[in-house]
Design a protein around this motif. Structure first.
Motif, short mmCIF file in Angstrom:
data_model
loop_
_atom_site.label_atom_id
_atom_site.label_comp_id
_atom_site.label_asym_id
_atom_site.label_seq_id
_atom_site.Cartn_x
_atom_site.Cartn_y
_atom_site.Cartn_z
N GLY A 188 7.04 1.77 -12.86
CA GLY A 188 6.22 2.81 -12.80
C GLY A 188 6.38 3.95 -14.20
O GLY A 188 5.13 4.52 -14.54
N HIS A 189 7.59 4.11 -14.24
CA HIS A 189 7.91 5.21 -15.30
C HIS A 189 7.12 4.51 -16.62
O HIS A 189 6.40 5.17 -17.45
CB HIS A 189 9.11 5.53 -15.69
N LEU A 190 7.49 3.21 -16.97
CA LEU A 190 6.97 2.72 -18.13
C LEU A 190 5.53 2.71 -18.18
O LEU A 190 4.70 2.96 -19.19
CB LEU A 190 7.43 1.39 -18.49
N LEU A 191 4.97 2.34 -17.16
CA LEU A 191 3.48 2.43 -16.93
C LEU A 191 2.64 3.74 -17.20
O LEU A 191 1.53 3.92 -18.05
CB LEU A 191 3.11 1.88 -15.49
N THR A 223 3.75 -7.62 -7.49
CA THR A 223 4.54 -8.76 -8.28
C THR A 223 6.08 -8.44 -7.85
O THR A 223 6.73 -9.44 -7.66
CB THR A 223 4.15 -8.42 -9.65
N ALA A 224 6.43 -7.24 -7.90
CA ALA A 224 7.91 -7.02 -7.56
C ALA A 224 8.43 -7.42 -6.42
O ALA A 224 9.46 -7.97 -6.14
CB ALA A 224 8.22 -5.47 -8.02
N ILE A 225 7.36 -7.49 -5.36
CA ILE A 225 8.03 -7.54 -3.90
C ILE A 225 7.48 -8.93 -3.33
O ILE A 225 7.84 -9.19 -2.21
CB ILE A 225 7.63 -6.34 -2.93
N ALA A 226 6.78 -9.74 -4.11
CA ALA A 226 6.27 -10.81 -3.75
C ALA A 226 7.21 -11.79 -3.14
O ALA A 226 6.85 -12.29 -2.01
CB ALA A 226 5.60 -11.56 -4.73
N ASP A 227 8.48 -11.81 -3.28
CA ASP A 227 9.39 -12.77 -2.76
C ASP A 227 10.32 -12.42 -1.60
O ASP A 227 10.81 -13.02 -1.05
CB ASP A 227 10.40 -13.16 -4.02
N VAL A 228 9.92 -10.99 -1.39
CA VAL A 228 10.66 -10.47 -0.01
C VAL A 228 9.80 -10.13 1.06
O VAL A 228 10.17 -9.63 2.26
CB VAL A 228 11.50 -9.19 -0.42
N VAL A 229 8.48 -9.88 0.76
CA VAL A 229 7.48 -9.49 1.72
C VAL A 229 6.66 -10.59 2.20
O VAL A 229 6.02 -11.28 1.17
CB VAL A 229 6.70 -8.34 1.25
N GLN A 230 6.17 -11.07 3.40
CA GLN A 230 5.41 -11.95 3.97
C GLN A 230 4.21 -11.58 3.26
O GLN A 230 3.73 -10.65 3.25
CB GLN A 230 5.48 -11.79 5.39
N TRP A 253 -0.80 -3.84 -8.71
CA TRP A 253 -0.21 -5.19 -9.43
C TRP A 253 1.15 -5.08 -9.62
O TRP A 253 1.82 -6.15 -9.40
CB TRP A 253 -0.96 -5.49 -10.83
N ILE A 254 1.82 -3.98 -10.09
CA ILE A 254 3.36 -4.03 -10.29
C ILE A 254 3.79 -4.10 -8.84
O ILE A 254 4.97 -4.99 -8.95
CB ILE A 254 3.76 -2.52 -10.99
N VAL A 255 3.47 -3.38 -8.01
CA VAL A 255 4.15 -3.48 -7.05
C VAL A 255 4.25 -4.98 -6.09
O VAL A 255 5.24 -5.40 -5.61
CB VAL A 255 3.63 -2.51 -5.81
N GLU A 304 0.85 -1.34 -0.01
CA GLU A 304 -0.01 0.06 -0.07
C GLU A 304 0.80 1.22 0.03
O GLU A 304 0.57 2.17 -0.86
CB GLU A 304 -0.80 0.04 1.37
N ASN A 305 2.11 1.20 0.78
CA ASN A 305 2.90 2.53 0.70
C ASN A 305 3.42 2.62 -0.47
O ASN A 305 3.50 3.94 -0.96
CB ASN A 305 3.80 2.22 2.05
N LEU A 306 3.94 1.84 -0.90
CA LEU A 306 4.58 1.78 -2.31
C LEU A 306 3.83 2.16 -3.26
O LEU A 306 4.18 3.09 -4.20
CB LEU A 306 5.29 0.46 -2.58
N THR A 307 2.56 1.39 -3.29
CA THR A 307 1.55 2.08 -4.49
C THR A 307 1.28 3.39 -4.44
O THR A 307 1.28 4.18 -5.44
CB THR A 307 0.20 1.24 -4.46
N LEU A 308 0.91 3.84 -3.07
CA LEU A 308 0.67 5.16 -3.21
C LEU A 308 1.73 6.16 -3.24
O LEU A 308 1.77 7.17 -4.09
CB LEU A 308 0.37 5.61 -1.52
N ALA A 309 3.06 5.86 -2.95
CA ALA A 309 4.18 6.79 -3.40
C ALA A 309 4.34 6.67 -5.06
O ALA A 309 4.61 7.64 -5.39
CB ALA A 309 5.47 5.93 -2.77
N LEU A 310 4.14 5.56 -5.70
CA LEU A 310 4.29 5.64 -7.14
C LEU A 310 3.04 6.39 -7.63
O LEU A 310 3.35 7.12 -8.59
CB LEU A 310 4.28 4.18 -7.49
N LEU A 311 1.98 6.26 -7.10
CA LEU A 311 0.99 7.23 -7.58
C LEU A 311 1.14 8.62 -7.55
O LEU A 311 0.88 9.34 -8.51
CB LEU A 311 -0.46 6.73 -6.99
N GLU A 312 1.54 9.06 -6.36
CA GLU A 312 1.91 10.31 -6.20
C GLU A 312 3.03 10.91 -7.28
O GLU A 312 3.01 11.92 -7.74
CB GLU A 312 2.34 10.67 -4.68
#
Length: 199
Positions: A165-168, A188-195, A184-186, A86-94
């Motif tokens: 994010g830039h490409l999107l 997918t990218a962090i799935a392997d490192v975040v519980q 979805w991008i976020v 959620e934090n990363l999504t909001l940061a990229l949207l902003e």
């Protein structure tokens, strides 16, 4: 063009005018005459506050970099709250919902501006470089809190997220992606490192 128009904060009004032109017409339409016309002031106003038009553009980019740095401080404070995704999504949207994509286009389109920014110490692509550092710093804080894996490569993740994010967002000023596409991008990218429960 009237010369007696009182401008509260001339620099900010000129920067805002330049942003509107960038968003509406692209970097090739950005001239000193276009900026002052958009701001509703005489052309000489710009040259009273800046040595030349390239100096104005360099200050515009530098000002936008400061905004990213302010956003970075706020994002670091969000570490440990909500979910990482959620934090990363909001940061990229902003970040990309602002004028950042247009500023990147401006820097890429103007060799003289890039050279001036490099002389001032800028590396990589201004705004995107600072945004990558912002995401890496946030992920580092989350890693220290145990919300992402201790062996997570936060620098690689930050590059992945900013590049994706830039490409999107690039070229989609009239039809920007929605929050679901960014999330979805976020995730997918962090799935392997975040519980999974913290995504």
């Amino acid at each position: 063009m009237p010369t007696g128009v009182a401008l509260r904060d001339v620099r900010e009004q000129l920067f805002d005018a330049a942003e509107r032109i960038l968003l509406r017409d692209g970097p090739n339409a950005l001239t000193s005459r276009a900026v002052t016309a958009e701001a509703g002031c005489a052309k000489g106003v710009l040259h009273r506050h800046f040595a030349d038009f390239d100096a104005f553009l360099a200050e515009l980019v530098t000002d936008r970099i400061r905004r990213v740095e302010a956003q970075a401080a706020a994002l670091r404070e969000d570490a440990g709250t909500a979910t990482v995704a959620e934090n990363l999504t909001l940061a990229l949207l902003e970040l990309f919902g602002s004028v950042a994509v247009a500023v990147v286009s401006l820097v890429i389109a103007r060799d003289g501006l890039r050279a001036r920014l490099r002389l001032a110490g800028s590396t990589g692509i201004p705004v995107l470089s600072e945004a990558t550092s912002m995401i890496a710093a946030y992920l580092t804080a989350e890693r220290e809190m145990g919300r992402i894996a201790v062996d997570a490569d936060v620098d690689a993740l930050a590059l992945t997220l900013i590049g994706s994010g830039h490409l999107l967002f690039a070229g989609r000023e009239d039809d920007p992606p929605d929050a679901a596409a960014v999330q979805w991008i976020v995730t997918t990218a962090i799935a392997d490192v975040v519980q999974r429960r913290l995504l």
